[in-house]
Design a protein around this motif. Structure first.
Motif, PDB file in Angstrom:
ATOM      1  N   ASP A 100      41.413  67.431 -65.888  1.00  0.00           N
ATOM      2  CA  ASP A 100      40.141  67.992 -65.432  1.00  0.00           C
ATOM      3  C   ASP A 100      38.983  67.225 -66.060  1.00  0.00           C
ATOM      4  O   ASP A 100      38.656  67.442 -67.223  1.00  0.00           O
ATOM      5  CB  ASP A 100      40.071  69.479 -65.824  1.00  0.00           C
ATOM      6  CG  ASP A 100      38.753  70.134 -65.451  1.00  0.00           C
ATOM      7  OD1 ASP A 100      37.981  69.520 -64.687  1.00  0.00           O
ATOM      8  OD2 ASP A 100      38.493  71.253 -65.931  1.00  0.00           O
ATOM      9  N   ASN A 101      38.370  66.311 -65.305  1.00  0.00           N
ATOM     10  CA  ASN A 101      37.245  65.548 -65.866  1.00  0.00           C
ATOM     11  C   ASN A 101      35.894  66.143 -65.460  1.00  0.00           C
ATOM     12  O   ASN A 101      34.890  65.441 -65.425  1.00  0.00           O
ATOM     13  CB  ASN A 101      37.330  64.063 -65.505  1.00  0.00           C
ATOM     14  CG  ASN A 101      37.119  63.794 -64.021  1.00  0.00           C
ATOM     15  OD1 ASN A 101      37.076  64.720 -63.202  1.00  0.00           O
ATOM     16  ND2 ASN A 101      36.983  62.535 -63.661  1.00  0.00           N
ATOM     17  N   TYR A 102      35.910  67.448 -65.162  1.00  0.00           N
ATOM     18  CA  TYR A 102      34.648  68.141 -64.893  1.00  0.00           C
ATOM     19  C   TYR A 102      34.378  69.209 -65.957  1.00  0.00           C
ATOM     20  O   TYR A 102      33.492  70.033 -65.820  1.00  0.00           O
ATOM     21  CB  TYR A 102      34.677  68.788 -63.497  1.00  0.00           C
ATOM     22  CG  TYR A 102      33.311  69.160 -62.976  1.00  0.00           C
ATOM     23  CD1 TYR A 102      32.405  68.188 -62.542  1.00  0.00           C
ATOM     24  CD2 TYR A 102      32.896  70.486 -62.949  1.00  0.00           C
ATOM     25  CE1 TYR A 102      31.143  68.532 -62.097  1.00  0.00           C
ATOM     26  CE2 TYR A 102      31.625  70.841 -62.497  1.00  0.00           C
ATOM     27  CZ  TYR A 102      30.756  69.860 -62.076  1.00  0.00           C
ATOM     28  OH  TYR A 102      29.492  70.194 -61.640  1.00  0.00           O
ATOM     29  N   ARG A 161      31.032  71.504 -66.241  1.00  0.00           N
ATOM     30  CA  ARG A 161      31.200  72.943 -65.980  1.00  0.00           C
ATOM     31  C   ARG A 161      30.598  73.779 -67.100  1.00  0.00           C
ATOM     32  O   ARG A 161      29.925  74.790 -66.854  1.00  0.00           O
ATOM     33  CB  ARG A 161      32.689  73.269 -65.816  1.00  0.00           C
ATOM     34  CG  ARG A 161      32.952  74.710 -65.351  1.00  0.00           C
ATOM     35  CD  ARG A 161      34.437  75.021 -65.263  1.00  0.00           C
ATOM     36  NE  ARG A 161      35.135  74.118 -64.362  1.00  0.00           N
ATOM     37  CZ  ARG A 161      35.969  73.158 -64.745  1.00  0.00           C
ATOM     38  NH1 ARG A 161      36.220  72.986 -66.036  1.00  0.00           N
ATOM     39  NH2 ARG A 161      36.562  72.386 -63.862  1.00  0.00           N
ATOM     40  N   TYR A 196      30.347  69.303 -57.890  1.00  0.00           N
ATOM     41  CA  TYR A 196      30.828  68.170 -57.087  1.00  0.00           C
ATOM     42  C   TYR A 196      32.032  67.510 -57.750  1.00  0.00           C
ATOM     43  O   TYR A 196      32.031  67.220 -58.937  1.00  0.00           O
ATOM     44  CB  TYR A 196      29.720  67.141 -56.929  1.00  0.00           C
ATOM     45  CG  TYR A 196      30.091  65.938 -56.083  1.00  0.00           C
ATOM     46  CD1 TYR A 196      29.939  65.964 -54.711  1.00  0.00           C
ATOM     47  CD2 TYR A 196      30.595  64.775 -56.663  1.00  0.00           C
ATOM     48  CE1 TYR A 196      30.262  64.856 -53.920  1.00  0.00           C
ATOM     49  CE2 TYR A 196      30.927  63.667 -55.898  1.00  0.00           C
ATOM     50  CZ  TYR A 196      30.759  63.726 -54.524  1.00  0.00           C
ATOM     51  OH  TYR A 196      31.093  62.639 -53.751  1.00  0.00           O
ATOM     52  N   LYS A 197      33.067  67.267 -56.957  1.00  0.00           N
ATOM     53  CA  LYS A 197      34.253  66.571 -57.459  1.00  0.00           C
ATOM     54  C   LYS A 197      34.693  65.534 -56.445  1.00  0.00           C
ATOM     55  O   LYS A 197      34.756  65.817 -55.250  1.00  0.00           O
ATOM     56  CB  LYS A 197      35.392  67.556 -57.727  1.00  0.00           C
ATOM     57  CG  LYS A 197      35.140  68.518 -58.877  1.00  0.00           C
ATOM     58  CD  LYS A 197      36.348  69.411 -59.099  1.00  0.00           C
ATOM     59  CE  LYS A 197      36.077  70.453 -60.177  1.00  0.00           C
ATOM     60  NZ  LYS A 197      37.237  71.342 -60.377  1.00  0.00           N
ATOM     61  N   GLU A 206      37.891  63.320 -55.806  1.00  0.00           N
ATOM     62  CA  GLU A 206      39.291  63.147 -56.184  1.00  0.00           C
ATOM     63  C   GLU A 206      39.604  61.690 -56.483  1.00  0.00           C
ATOM     64  O   GLU A 206      39.308  60.797 -55.696  1.00  0.00           O
ATOM     65  CB  GLU A 206      40.198  63.642 -55.050  1.00  0.00           C
ATOM     66  CG  GLU A 206      41.668  63.752 -55.420  1.00  0.00           C
ATOM     67  CD  GLU A 206      41.944  64.812 -56.463  1.00  0.00           C
ATOM     68  OE1 GLU A 206      42.844  64.606 -57.295  1.00  0.00           O
ATOM     69  OE2 GLU A 206      41.239  65.851 -56.455  1.00  0.00           O
ATOM     70  N   GLN A 211      33.262  63.390 -65.025  1.00  0.00           N
ATOM     71  CA  GLN A 211      33.089  62.935 -63.645  1.00  0.00           C
ATOM     72  C   GLN A 211      31.750  62.213 -63.469  1.00  0.00           C
ATOM     73  O   GLN A 211      31.672  61.187 -62.788  1.00  0.00           O
ATOM     74  CB  GLN A 211      33.153  64.144 -62.702  1.00  0.00           C
ATOM     75  CG  GLN A 211      32.988  63.817 -61.249  1.00  0.00           C
ATOM     76  CD  GLN A 211      34.301  63.830 -60.456  1.00  0.00           C
ATOM     77  OE1 GLN A 211      34.270  63.855 -59.237  1.00  0.00           O
ATOM     78  NE2 GLN A 211      35.427  63.829 -61.131  1.00  0.00           N
TER      79      GLN A 211
END
Length: 289
Positions: free
Chosen positions: A87-89, A93, A129-130, A132, A220
């Protein structure tokens, strides 16, 4: 104590924390003591492992950071990378939950090349925003970087780019030039960030910030900045290749490959080389002899 010892020595109603929790998660094989806490005094996230309440890896990481102990640095890095691989958010977050909406990820590329500028980018992505597969630009193929570049430029709230010339790099050194490029990238944004996530740097600027080691892998926003900076600089090298095809800049992008050094020895040093870098400075001295 191993996992069996911990289970045999903990009150099942309690929450297993710290190193004992790491054993339960399978991160380490054993610990010195059983560490647990009453649920009433715990406000973190709980995972159920083999029927026992265990502190989450995210909370273990934050707990170890709060200890501010040099003994914990290796484990902090290990946990950070482990969580980041899934999880690179996480950083974004957490900041979103604290009310920050315009988070600028900042990164630079081009510290190692013998020629051309160091280039930095600052990217503000929409909340939540992600993209992939987006990660450190060095881990991506050239084709994938180009694809992500177009997507980021289309979807980002704002993108800023800064570049510092080889001449300035020679004057102030590459570390200081990298910071200048980052500041230039931030100042060129059409909107001002309310928080900055920066890859392994701290900047003298009136915006709250966090410096993250391996940030282009763990964030991210920083990953997006690394892609923008890398593609921007690579395109500069392609343009330079058109002007001086004999140097093959499109292939080595200015980095000190064996072939690049051979070409410098054959054709000489151009004005946009970094004269304080070896082997460039060695070749210049050799020519003067």
């Amino acid at each position: 104590m191993n996992k069996k010892d911990i289970i045999n020595n903990v009150n099942k109603d309690n929450i297993i924390i710290n190193d004992s929790a790491l054993v339960m998660h399978g991160i380490i094989e054993e610990c010195k003591d059983v560490e647990s806490i009453d649920p009433k005094s715990f406000s973190g996230e709980v995972k159920i492992i083999d029927g026992y309440k265990v502190m989450s890896l995210e909370d273990i990481l934050e707990y170890k950071k709060s200890l501010n102990s040099s003994k914990e640095k290796k484990m902090i890095t290990k946990l950070d990378l482990l969580l980041g691989s899934n999880d690179n958010y996480r950083y974004e977050r957490k900041l979103n939950s604290e009310g920050y909406k315009l988070i600028g990820g900042v990164d630079e590329v081009g510290r190692g090349p013998l020629v051309g500028p160091v280039v930095a980018a600052c990217v503000i992505l929409p909340v939540g925003y992600k993209l992939e597969g987006l990660t450190d630009s060095k881990k991506l193929s050239e084709k994938k970087r180009e694809e992500f570049y177009d997507i980021i430029m289309r979807d980002a709230i704002a993108v800023g780019v800064g570049e510092i010339s080889a001449k300035v790099i020679d004057e102030v050194n590459i570390y200081e030039a990298s910071k200048l490029a980052m500041l230039e990238a931030i100042k060129s944004l059409k909107v001002k960030p309310d928080y900055l996530l920066i890859d392994a740097m701290k900047l003298d600027i009136d915006i709250k910030q966090t410096s993250i080691i391996k940030g282009d892998f763990l964030s991210q926003s920083i990953a997006a900045a690394s892609v923008i900076a890398k593609v921007t600089r690579d395109r500069m090298m392609v343009e330079l290749d058109k002007k001086y095809p004999e140097y093959e800049f499109a292939k080595h992008k200015g980095y000190p490959t064996k072939r690049h050094v051979e070409l410098i020895e054959k054709y000489g040093v151009l004005e946009n080389y970094r004269f304080t870098y070896r082997p460039v400075c060695d070749l210049i001295l050799k020519e003067k002899e």
